[in-house]
Design an enzyme around this catalytic site. Structure first.
Site, PDB file in Angstrom:
ATOM      1  N   HIS A  68       1.028  -1.239   0.073  1.00  0.00           N
ATOM      2  CA  HIS A  68       0.038   0.037   0.156  1.00  0.00           C
ATOM      3  C   HIS A  68       0.888   1.297   0.058  1.00  0.00           C
ATOM      4  O   HIS A  68       0.866   2.003  -0.889  1.00  0.00           O
ATOM      5  CB  HIS A  68      -1.021  -0.031   1.102  1.00  0.00           C
ATOM      6  CG  HIS A  68      -1.838   1.087   1.402  1.00  0.00           C
ATOM      7  ND1 HIS A  68      -3.236   1.213   0.972  1.00  0.00           N
ATOM      8  CD2 HIS A  68      -1.630   2.246   1.928  1.00  0.00           C
ATOM      9  CE1 HIS A  68      -3.772   2.498   1.080  1.00  0.00           C
ATOM     10  NE2 HIS A  68      -2.687   3.307   1.877  1.00  0.00           N
ATOM     11  N   GLU A  69       1.693   1.230   0.966  1.00  0.00           N
ATOM     12  CA  GLU A  69       2.538   2.588   1.013  1.00  0.00           C
ATOM     13  C   GLU A  69       3.595   2.800  -0.225  1.00  0.00           C
ATOM     14  O   GLU A  69       3.805   3.777  -0.554  1.00  0.00           O
ATOM     15  CB  GLU A  69       3.252   2.349   2.341  1.00  0.00           C
ATOM     16  CG  GLU A  69       2.490   2.480   3.712  1.00  0.00           C
ATOM     17  CD  GLU A  69       1.532   3.548   3.593  1.00  0.00           C
ATOM     18  OE1 GLU A  69       1.742   4.923   3.188  1.00  0.00           O
ATOM     19  OE2 GLU A  69       0.587   3.683   4.438  1.00  0.00           O
ATOM     20  N   HIS A  99       1.473   4.458  -3.013  1.00  0.00           N
ATOM     21  CA  HIS A  99       2.034   5.904  -2.604  1.00  0.00           C
ATOM     22  C   HIS A  99       3.211   6.506  -3.419  1.00  0.00           C
ATOM     23  O   HIS A  99       3.394   7.365  -3.869  1.00  0.00           O
ATOM     24  CB  HIS A  99       1.578   6.225  -1.530  1.00  0.00           C
ATOM     25  CG  HIS A  99       0.397   6.381  -0.744  1.00  0.00           C
ATOM     26  ND1 HIS A  99      -0.700   7.092  -1.386  1.00  0.00           N
ATOM     27  CD2 HIS A  99       0.024   5.882   0.459  1.00  0.00           C
ATOM     28  CE1 HIS A  99      -1.837   6.870  -0.838  1.00  0.00           C
ATOM     29  NE2 HIS A  99      -1.469   6.185   0.549  1.00  0.00           N
ATOM     30  N   HIS A 147       3.237   6.750  -6.965  1.00  0.00           N
ATOM     31  CA  HIS A 147       2.637   7.958  -7.285  1.00  0.00           C
ATOM     32  C   HIS A 147       3.621   9.129  -7.369  1.00  0.00           C
ATOM     33  O   HIS A 147       3.571  10.068  -8.080  1.00  0.00           O
ATOM     34  CB  HIS A 147       1.442   8.192  -6.540  1.00  0.00           C
ATOM     35  CG  HIS A 147       0.420   9.025  -7.041  1.00  0.00           C
ATOM     36  ND1 HIS A 147      -0.776   9.483  -6.299  1.00  0.00           N
ATOM     37  CD2 HIS A 147       0.194   9.776  -8.158  1.00  0.00           C
ATOM     38  CE1 HIS A 147      -1.440  10.140  -6.958  1.00  0.00           C
ATOM     39  NE2 HIS A 147      -1.045  10.298  -8.125  1.00  0.00           N
TER      40      HIS A 147
END
Length: 671
Positions: free
Chosen positions: A461-462, A465, A468
């Site tokens: 998940h991290e 990010h 991105h």
């Protein structure tokens, strides 16, 4: 002597020279940076030339380079490696920074220049990206209160300053409660616990200076303790301490702070002409209105609660078989859910964990990024702020793309949770700069470090990010990377979690810590089949928190937030054996700052899209389909906030999804 924070950074890739920086450097560096930024702002505001995009908007984009250096270093270490000196600095910096940025937003001469450009925007011959930056700059000034005059303007500055102070206090109180509480365990108390929990408890005891193993309030330790400890009395004690964070009375109690924050937010919104803080906050998000948020949450609540209620009956029967009468309690759920998972899916987390080594899961995340986006990761040997940190040079086709830093282990100096931040964001103006991105997690330390499946999800998940940020390709830093609508920012992170569940990824990287053997096929199949196990519980605890957050902000601020919380939970018939994921006194997403206030729903809003977005790869017949990966990068990961979030998603997928994709993804309705 030159302050090392403000001097030219001659380190590889101009990473902050942490080894040269002391806590004594921060205050003078901030004062110097504030003065320099004020001078830059005054020069822009008082420019005698007519306002132009270059001398106003681009000048604002270029200003504050010293501030960026100071704040990127300080907030990195104060969140991930705090100490009393840094906590004191944070308390001193919060009102100072609030006053500084309030001074910019209340600079009438500066606002007149921005407003003038906004009126003349159609005559300025701007690129699409420039037009977007102008719109966001003008909107930001207006929403900050730049158009207010007289007493309203003064009061707005007071509110923002007070909110900054309260947010810092809320965070530090929570950190103090998490840091100070621990429960000593005897050797007898360790019976029934798998080896990885025992090892984590011993390591935590060493860190706390205790005589033996302990349970702390670190999620990576307390959750497995609640899952595996057969001692109901100890589970109860640990659970109550965990859920009491921020509500223990005394100096670290957050309940009055939460009430004051909610009152000030309501006043702030009304000064700007909004009927509620939720109306103000959601105006710029994809959801737009509180009604649309509530509609989404309630569409999910019904199926989730039905599943949780059915699960509660099963777990209660299991508990009674153990000779325990009375109702299922919140400190029982995880224990009996784990026993049920083992029985129904023949999946034992203690047996699974050796296959989920931290280092191998990092390799898995990197490998997926390589196959999707051709990114390569080479270790960097550079001084960082803590010995636990690691760094990598990220390249594509031999060209430097970013520096990625991972700080993975729990410690008393680190706030709870997991997060991604950019110590430097990607931009091409005023100079080309590659991002420096950091993932911070709270995994239990070990040799080797072993993760739960939930931990592995968090890592992916991290890292979503981080992608991105790393793949951002825009001109202006203000719209770079994750500078997007709050209910869109979780799409890349939640989408990336799906690649952890691709069978070939686990087959390659889930190898046993001792034997090196790959995860057995039958275990791999069980892991994937059990991926949606206990989703009733997980969805209920999340949606309840999101509904409480919305209720706090969509009407009149409650005089007693705890009473309001109880009212909301009673109104939705919250299952008694499930607690909110984040109760008010430790709801840092909502009260540590404005980031997720009236916006905790955004994880679910993004999940509606992430289930549909991964389906695009499935429809292509290949999880690593190059065409879909390029479309994802071109339309979402590289674009930052250069266009409206809805427009970006439509460009990638061609349509917006309904909530059915989310319900199917969580296994809450039949597929």
């Amino acid at each position: 002597m030159t302050n090392p924070i403000l001097s030219a950074w001659t380190t590889p890739f101009e990473i902050a020279p942490f080894a040269e920086i002391t806590d004594d450097d921060f205050a003078p560096a901030l004062d110097e940076a504030l003065a320099a930024h004020n001078a830059q702002i005054d020069a822009i505001a008082n420019n005698s030339d007519p306002a132009s995009f270059a001398n106003t908007i681009e000048a604002l984009e270029a200003a504050g380079e010293q501030m960026d250096k100071v704040l990127s270093v300080f907030f990195t270490v104060s969140g991930a490696d705090s100490n009393p000196a840094r906590e004191e600095l944070q308390r001193a910096f919060s009102p100072k920074l609030s006053a500084h940025f309030s001074g910019i937003s209340s600079n009438k001469a500066l606002f007149r220049r921005v407003a003038d450009l906004w009126v003349r925007k159609d005559q300025l011959d701007l690129t699409d990206e420039q037009a977007r930056v102008l719109m966001l700059t003008h909107r930001g000034f207006v929403r900050a209160g730049s158009a207010l005059e007289g007493n309203d303007d003064t009061r707005m500055q007071e509110i923002k300053s007070r909110l900054a102070t309260l947010g810092t206090s809320f965070t530090q109180n929570l950190l103090a409660d998490e840091r100070e509480w621990f429960m000593n365990l005897t050797e007898n108390d360790l019976e029934g616990l798998p080896g990885f929990v025992v090892d984590a408890a011993r390591a935590a005891g060493e860190e706390k200076g205790a005589d033996g193993p302990v349970v702390t309030l670190s999620r990576s330790l307390i959750v497995p303790f609640l899952q595996f400890s057969p001692r109901r009395d100890l589970r109860k004690k640990a659970y109550r301490a965990w859920t009491a964070r921020g509500a223990n009375g005394g100096e670290t109690d957050n309940r009055e702070i939460a009430a004051e924050i909610l009152n000030l937010r309501e006043e702030r919104a009304k000064l700007l002409g909004y009927s509620s803080f939720a109306d103000y906050k959601l105006e710029t998000e994809m959801a737009r209105t509180p009604d649309r948020v509530r509609d989404l949450l309630m569409q999910v609540w019904g199926p989730a609660k039905a599943r949780a209620d059915a699960d509660a009956e099963t777990l209660t029967a299991m508990m009674q078989e153990d000779g325990i009468n009375g109702p299922l309690e919140a400190w029982d759920w995880r224990y009996y859910a784990e026993k049920r998972r083992k029985a129904e899916h023949d999946l034992d987390e203690a047996a699974l964990k050796p296959y989920l080594q931290l280092d191998r899961m990092i390799e898995a995340a990197f490998s997926c990024a390589n196959r999707l986006f051709r990114l390569e990761f080479a270790p960097l040997n550079v001084p960082l702020y803590h010995s636990d940190c690691r760094a990598w040079d990220v390249t594509r086709d031999g060209q430097h793309i970013a520096v990625f830093i991972g700080d993975y282990f729990a410690r008393g100096s680190k706030r709870s949770g997991a997060w991604c931040s950019a110590m430097r964001s990607q931009a091409k103006f005023p100079n080309v700069q590659a991002p420096v991105v950091i993932n911070v997690c709270n995994f239990a330390k070990g040799d080797p470090a072993l993760l739960s499946y939930d931990d592995a999800r968090t890592l992916f998940h991290e890292f979503g990010h981080a992608l991105h940020q790393m793949l951002s390709n825009v001109t202006y830093e203000s719209i770079s990377g994750t500078s997007v609508a709050r209910d869109f920012v979780e799409l890349p992170s939640q989408l990336y979690e799906h690649w952890l569940e691709v069978p070939e990824v686990l087959a390659e990287f889930a190898t046993h810590a001792e034997t090196g053997e790959p995860m057995p096929q039958d275990m791999l199949e069980k892991v994937l089949k059990a991926a949606n196990f206990d989703q009733g519980f997980q969805t209920v605890e999340y949606v309840a928190s999101a509904l409480v957050d919305l209720a706090f902000h969509e009407g009149e601020a409650p005089a007693d937030p705890m009473a309001k919380q109880a009212e909301v939970l009673d109104g939705i018939d919250m299952p008694k054996a499930i607690g909110m994921r984040h109760a008010t006194p430790h709801f840092a997403h909502v009260f540590a700052g404005d980031g997720y206030s009236s916006g905790y729903y955004s994880y679910m809003w993004s999940e509606v899209m992430d289930a549909d977005a991964f389906a695009a790869f499935e429809e292509a017949g290949e999880a690593f389909d190059t065409e879909r990966a390029k479309a994802l990068e071109d339309n979402i990961l590289s674009t930052g906030g250069s266009r409206e979030a809805e427009e970006l998603y439509l460009a990638f997928r061609g349509r917006l999804p309904g909530v059915e994709a989310l319900l199917k993804g969580r296994g809450l309705i039949a597929t």
